[in-house]
Each structure stands twice: as structure tokens, then as C-alpha cells.
Design a protein around this motif. Structure first.
Motif, short mmCIF file in Angstrom:
data_model
loop_
_atom_site.label_atom_id
_atom_site.label_comp_id
_atom_site.label_asym_id
_atom_site.label_seq_id
_atom_site.Cartn_x
_atom_site.Cartn_y
_atom_site.Cartn_z
N ARG A 239 0.82 -1.21 0.00
CA ARG A 239 0.00 0.00 0.00
C ARG A 239 0.86 1.26 0.00
O ARG A 239 1.84 1.36 0.75
CB ARG A 239 -0.93 0.01 1.23
CG ARG A 239 -1.80 -1.25 1.33
CD ARG A 239 -3.10 -1.11 0.55
NE ARG A 239 -3.68 -2.38 0.16
CZ ARG A 239 -4.42 -3.15 0.94
NH1 ARG A 239 -4.68 -2.77 2.17
NH2 ARG A 239 -4.92 -4.28 0.48
N ALA A 240 0.47 2.22 -0.82
CA ALA A 240 1.11 3.53 -0.81
C ALA A 240 0.55 4.32 0.37
O ALA A 240 -0.66 4.49 0.47
CB ALA A 240 0.83 4.26 -2.12
N GLY B 279 1.64 7.53 1.39
CA GLY B 279 1.95 8.95 1.38
C GLY B 279 3.39 9.30 1.07
O GLY B 279 3.75 10.47 1.11
N ARG C 142 5.00 7.30 -1.69
CA ARG C 142 5.06 6.90 -3.10
C ARG C 142 3.62 6.79 -3.60
O ARG C 142 3.06 5.71 -3.72
CB ARG C 142 5.78 5.56 -3.28
CG ARG C 142 7.20 5.47 -2.71
CD ARG C 142 8.20 6.26 -3.54
NE ARG C 142 9.57 6.00 -3.12
CZ ARG C 142 10.20 6.61 -2.12
NH1 ARG C 142 9.54 7.52 -1.39
NH2 ARG C 142 11.46 6.34 -1.82
N SER C 143 3.00 7.95 -3.87
CA SER C 143 1.55 7.98 -4.13
C SER C 143 1.20 8.78 -5.37
O SER C 143 1.94 9.69 -5.78
CB SER C 143 0.80 8.60 -2.93
OG SER C 143 0.90 7.79 -1.78
N LEU D 19 -1.92 11.23 -6.28
CA LEU D 19 -2.92 11.96 -5.50
C LEU D 19 -3.89 12.70 -6.41
O LEU D 19 -3.51 13.18 -7.48
CB LEU D 19 -2.22 12.97 -4.57
CG LEU D 19 -1.12 12.41 -3.67
CD1 LEU D 19 -0.47 13.54 -2.88
CD2 LEU D 19 -1.66 11.34 -2.75
N SER E 63 -6.81 9.22 1.89
CA SER E 63 -5.94 9.51 3.04
C SER E 63 -6.59 10.67 3.78
O SER E 63 -6.69 11.78 3.23
CB SER E 63 -4.54 9.88 2.58
OG SER E 63 -3.87 8.78 2.02
N TYR F 223 3.11 14.74 4.46
CA TYR F 223 1.83 14.32 3.88
C TYR F 223 0.67 14.94 4.64
O TYR F 223 -0.32 15.40 4.05
CB TYR F 223 1.77 12.79 3.91
CG TYR F 223 0.70 12.18 3.03
CD1 TYR F 223 0.38 12.72 1.79
CD2 TYR F 223 0.03 11.03 3.44
CE1 TYR F 223 -0.58 12.14 0.98
CE2 TYR F 223 -0.93 10.45 2.65
CZ TYR F 223 -1.24 11.00 1.42
OH TYR F 223 -2.20 10.42 0.62
N ASN G 7 -5.79 8.71 -2.78
CA ASN G 7 -4.42 8.20 -2.76
C ASN G 7 -4.37 6.81 -3.39
O ASN G 7 -5.13 5.92 -2.99
CB ASN G 7 -3.91 8.14 -1.31
CG ASN G 7 -2.58 7.42 -1.17
OD1 ASN G 7 -1.82 7.29 -2.12
ND2 ASN G 7 -2.29 6.97 0.04
N THR G 8 -3.51 6.64 -4.37
CA THR G 8 -3.24 5.31 -4.91
C THR G 8 -1.74 5.19 -5.15
O THR G 8 -1.01 6.17 -5.13
CB THR G 8 -4.04 5.04 -6.20
OG1 THR G 8 -3.89 3.67 -6.58
CG2 THR G 8 -3.59 5.94 -7.34
N SER G 9 -1.26 3.98 -5.35
CA SER G 9 0.17 3.74 -5.39
C SER G 9 0.82 4.33 -6.64
O SER G 9 0.23 4.37 -7.72
CB SER G 9 0.46 2.24 -5.32
OG SER G 9 -0.24 1.54 -6.33
N ILE H 11 5.62 -0.63 -6.90
CA ILE H 11 5.66 0.77 -6.50
C ILE H 11 7.09 1.29 -6.69
O ILE H 11 8.06 0.57 -6.49
CB ILE H 11 5.21 0.93 -5.04
CG1 ILE H 11 3.75 0.46 -4.88
CG2 ILE H 11 5.35 2.37 -4.57
CD1 ILE H 11 3.27 0.47 -3.44
#
Length: 530
Positions: free
Chosen positions: A383-384, A386, A388-389, A391, A419, A473, A491-493, A501
Motif C-alpha cells: 500500500r502507498a 503517502g 510513493r503515491s 494523489l 488519506s 503528507y 491516494n493510490t500507489s 511501486i
């Protein structure tokens, strides 16, 4: 005081370092060689964590090997590495001993059972003095390879029993049969798809009958049981073609196997004999990446405090193996961890960060820009969180379509996570806990205001963000909150479909060159399209 290296050679190959009883660093091999979920080992991965701890291989006192091999008792050779006496049939509290040979250096190695590694990764990072532990994944025909109930107290963790729960195998099998893809990569897609479907009424009305299918006392019996279940639900023995994988039939089957999966896990945990009257529970294993199951456990059991290690899949077992050796065998004193200590375990590639213009970036997001966000140490796990995201604005439903189709190039039904500021979470979600690792779901209270992160079942898989967890973040989300009155960001990876990632700054620059995000922020430096 000892330095312990943790190794895992199976899929999601990984390395970790425990220095004087404390988890210092961990890395999955995929982040280095860019091959997602790859098995094996590489010198670069070992040197990565040694560098983080400012030590050399000569200073390593022992190796914890997370056992995940296919044969019984043999010498394991992976590339230039050798570990002797490994066995997938080491279960319970049985520990094998051997040696790890690296660069002609012979180091004592302890081979730890797979699910004991999973449980150790959660217990020893939990800050609980006493806790029950439960681990489950999909690991083939041996019952003990698939689930475990353990108990941790102080420095020690002990396997209690195997509950014979093999529903992880069914979930994996159905992911493949639905045409979604290899379950190692795609089990999460089955969970997302199932939210669109209807649970089979016969299964709901006769749940106890179907729960019995999730448990077996006979090795490999699950194969026939789950073939019969597939035939009953699909009305056809054949697997679906990929083009059928998002059909209404597929949605209903996914919803049904999710229902059986959730309730069989719940049943197992409710049946733990909690004669010690303990409120703490540690969850582990790849199956516990299933956020809906985690949330059901949180709401339906007596356990008030639930902890998961963010890398609860097989990438985390190297951490569990090393922690087990450090605490159980070397009797190192346990450490108290903050959330940031166990989710940001990669390198920081920037010697000096640029000053971050939070207001400028937040304003761009509020105006519809899709942002690549790269900072600090990389997250450990899938999971990303914050660092390596990708946005975006959660208020704009079209951001969901844009990221799925244009940027991520993945299934349309995959949801996105918010997030959210920890202090504001309960105002927007039916959730009054911390979720720093994005491992729980909850109902959205204001779905019309944040449609891009609201799934079809009115849920969201949220990450709660505090200043202590991730100051940069937090500041960005807070700036967005001041502009929009919405205390969260989609927020996604930071990766493309089928790729790991991102790890390095060079990875981030290459990503910006080939992927049509509007802006890339790399340790505060802003790159924009011409």
C-alpha cells in the motif's frame, strides 16, 4: 546485542535487518529489479538493508529464514546464496537450524515456519505485551501451510494450533476461475468486484454448511471441495474467460466467495479460547490484506485492539523471521514502535529535501490536477502510504475513471482509497479508530461529497494520517482541507498496472516521462507539463 538478517526467497522475496532488537530496514526484491512479486534473492537487496543499518555482512550474528519451499529437507540454492536444511513441513514451534553462506561467509541460520513468521511480524511490532495472533493465506495442500493461531507474551511467541482453515485456497482458486488473473497478483480485484454483486441466497440461508467447506482435516481435500463449490455457483465447470471477469455472474460469485471467506475467518477468531481475557489481537498473512474481513473482525469480535504489520503478505515474513530470532532465540529486549517506524522502511534517496509548497500543490489538486507524490523513505508492503503515491481530488468522480483507465490502466471496478486526517476521520466515515496502514474499510457518511473514493457498496478503504505518522503528507492534506473543507485526498500507489511501486528518484523521473500525470513532486521539487 545482536544483528539479525531476515530472508524470504519465495514470491514477494524480501530482506530485513534487525539491529540490537529493533527493526531498521526492509525491502522487497521487486522494488530493486522492477519485477513484481518476484521470487529469489539478489546481492543488491541484502546490501540495501545493511547500508541502512551502517553495518557489513561480517557484523551479522544470525539469519532468520522465512521457510517457504516446496520440497522436504534439502539444501536450498538461490542464485549465489545457499541455505541448508529448509523444509516446508516445519510447522508449529519446530525450528530448523543450518547455515547461510554469502560471499564465502558462513552465518548461523534459523529456519522459521511460514505462519509463525507471519504472526511474529505482527506481534513484535504491535507494542502489545500479550496478544493472540491469527494468520491465514493461500499456501497449497498442507493444512499447516495455510493458517495458524498463536499466542505472544513478552519476548516469546508460541504456536497454539492449526485451525485447519483453508479458505485462502478457495479465494485464490476463484480469482483464477473468474478470469481475473493470477491470485498472487489479483486477489484484491476479487474483493473489489464482489462489492458489485449479490450473495447467493442459498449460501446465506445455509451458511453453516458452507463454512464447513472452509475447513478440512485431510491434506489436499480442499481441491475437490472447492471444485464442487465452483460448479454449484457458476453452473459450469469451466473457468471464465477474461472478458467475462466483470460480468454480473462474476460479480455475484465474487460476492459469495467473499461472504464465505469473511465469515469463516470470523468463525475461527470467535472460536479462539480466550481464557486469558485478552483484548489484543494480531492479524497476519496475505489473506488479511482483505480489508473487508479485517473490518468485520473489528466490529464483530471482543478484541478492542487489533494490529496488522503493513506488509502482512509474504513480503513481511522476512521481518517476522528476523524478529523471531532476535526476541525468541537471542532474547533481545522488545522495542516500542510508532506507526512510522514500521511502514517507512526503505531508503531516503535525498540528502536535502526542497521546501515543499503545500498550498500550491493542494490548490493544483483542488483544480483537478493528478499529482505524482514522491518523498522520503519508501513504504514497506503493497500500500502507498503517502511517500510513493498518486494523489487526486476525492470530490471529482471522473478522477476515478481517469486514474483507472488512463494512468493505472487497470480494471474499472477497482476502488481508490482516501488519506484522511486522523482527527477528522470519524466525521466522514463510520470509523473511530486509527488506520495508518490502509487495512480497514468503513461506510462513508457523505458519499455525494467524495464520490471518487466511495465504492459501490458505500465503503472506503481509508488511511488515517497524523502529523506524527507523516508530517509532510499531513501538511499537504491539511492545506487541501483549508481550501476545500474536505480533510482528505484520493491516494493510490505510484506505479503502473503490473509494476512494483517506485523506489528511487530516477524511477520517479522516468514515471513522469511516460505516464500522463499533470505534475510530479519529488522531495519537494515540482515538475510540471509544458
Amino acid at each position: 546485542m545482536a544483528n539479525i538478517l531476515g530472508l524470504h526467497f519465495g514470491h514477494d522475496s524480501s530482506v530485513s535487518l534487525i539491529k540490537n532488537g529493533k527493526l531498521i530496514s526492509a525491502i522487497s526484491l521487486e522494488r530493486i529489479n522492477k519485477i513484481k512479486k518476484c521470487p529469489g534473492m539478489a546481492e543488491e537487496a541484502i546490501e540495501y538493508v545493511l547500508s541502512a543499518g551502517s553495518i557489513s555482512i561480517h557484523e551479522i550474528d544470525a539469519i532468520g529464514v522465512a521457510d517457504y519451499t516446496k520440497n522436504d529437507l534439502f539444501e536450498l540454492y538461490i542464485n549465489d546464496f545457499k541455505v541448508d536444511s529448509t523444509s516446508q513441513k516445519i510447522f508449529g514451534n519446530n525450528i530448523a537450524q543450518g547455515f547461510f553462506v554469502y560471499k564465502n561467509i558462513k552465518i548461523p541460520a534459523f529456519i522459521i515456519p511460514h505462519h509463525l513468521c507471519h504472526c511474529s511480524s505482527a506481534f513484535y511490532t504491535s507494542n502489545f505485551n500479550k496478544s493472540y495472533c491469527f494468520s491465514i493465506d493461500s499456501s497449497g495442500g498442507y493444512r499447516e501451510s495455510n493458517s495458524l493461531v498463536a499466542y505472544g507474551e513478552g519476548n516469546k511467541i508460541t504456536s497454539l494450533y492449526c485451525p485447519n482453515l483453508m479458505i485462502g485456497n478457495a479465494y485464490a482458486s476463484f480469482t483464477q476461475k473468474l478470469g481475473i488473473g493470477d491470485p498472487v497478483f489479483k486477489a484484491g480485484s476479487t474483493m473489489g468486484l464482489g462489492c458489485y454483486g449479490k450473495i447467493n441466497k442459498n449460501v446465506m440461508d445455509n451458511l453453516e454448511k458452507y463454512l464447513k467447506l472452509a475447513f478440512t482435516n485431510t491434506e489436499f481435500q480442499y481441491l475437490e471441495l472447492y471444485e464442487n463449490l465452483w460448479l454449484e455457483l457458476s453452473k459450469n465447470s469451466k473457468s471464465f474467460e477474461h472478458k467475462e471477469s466483470d460480468s454480473i455472474r462474476a460479480m455475484d460469485i465474487a460476492a459469495t466467495i467473499q461472504y464465505i471467506f469473511e465469515n469463516s475467518i470470523l468463525s475461527t477468531i470467535l472460536n479462539i479460547n480466550n481464557d486469558k481475557n485478552i483484548d489484543n489481537l494480531c492479524l497476519a498473512g496475505g489473506s488479511m490484506l482483505n480489508c473487508n474481513a479485517n473490518s468485520l473482525i473489528l466490529s464483530k469480535t471482543r478484541y478492542k485492539n487489533i494490529h496488522l504489520f503493513p506488509a502482512c503478505g509474504d513480503d513481511g515474513v522476512c521481518v517476522g523471521a528476523a524478529l523471531y530470532v532476535a526476541h525468541n532465540i537471542f532474547n533481545e529486549e522488545r522495542q516500542n514502535y510508532q506507526s512510522k517506524d514500521i511502514c517507512y522502511l526503505g531508503k531516503n534517496y535525498s540528502e536535502k529535501e526542497n521546501e515543499i509548497d503545500y498550498d500550491f500543490i493542494a490548490k493544483a489538486i483542488s483544480n483537478g490536477k493528478i499529482i505524482g507524490w514522491y518523498q522520503g523513505r519508501s513504504e514497506y508492503g503493497p500500500r502507498a502510504l503517502g511517500n510513493r503515491s498518486i494523489l487526486a481530488d476525492p470530490r471529482n468522480f471522473h478522477n476515478r475513471e481517469l486514474i483507472n483507465f488512463v494512468i493505472k490502466r487497470r480494471e474499472w471496478y477497482r476502488p481508490f482509497a482516501p488519506s484522511v486526517l486522523e482527527s477528522e476521520c470519524k466525521n466522514w466515515f463510520d470509523f473511530d479508530y486509527k488506520s495508518p496502514y490502509m487495512l480497514f474499510t468503513a461506510n462513508v457518511k457523505k458519499p455525494k461529497e467524495i464520490p471518487a473514493i466511495t465504492h459501490i457498496d458505500n465503503s472506503a478503504r481509508m488511511q488515517t494520517v497524523s502529523e506524527e505518522l507523516n508530517k509532510n503528507y499531513y501538511n499537504l492534506i491539511n492545506s487541501f482541507y483549508k481550501i476545500t473543507d474536505v480533510p482528505m485526498i484520493l491516494n493510490t500507489s505510484l506505479n503502473c498496472n503490473g509494476e512494483p511501486i517506485l523506489e528511487t528518484e530516477n524511477d520517479a523521473n522516468r514515471f513522469f516521462d511516460k505516464v500522463p500525470v499533470d505534475m510530479m513532486v519529488i522531495n519537494g521539487k515540482i515538475l510540471q507539463r509544458n
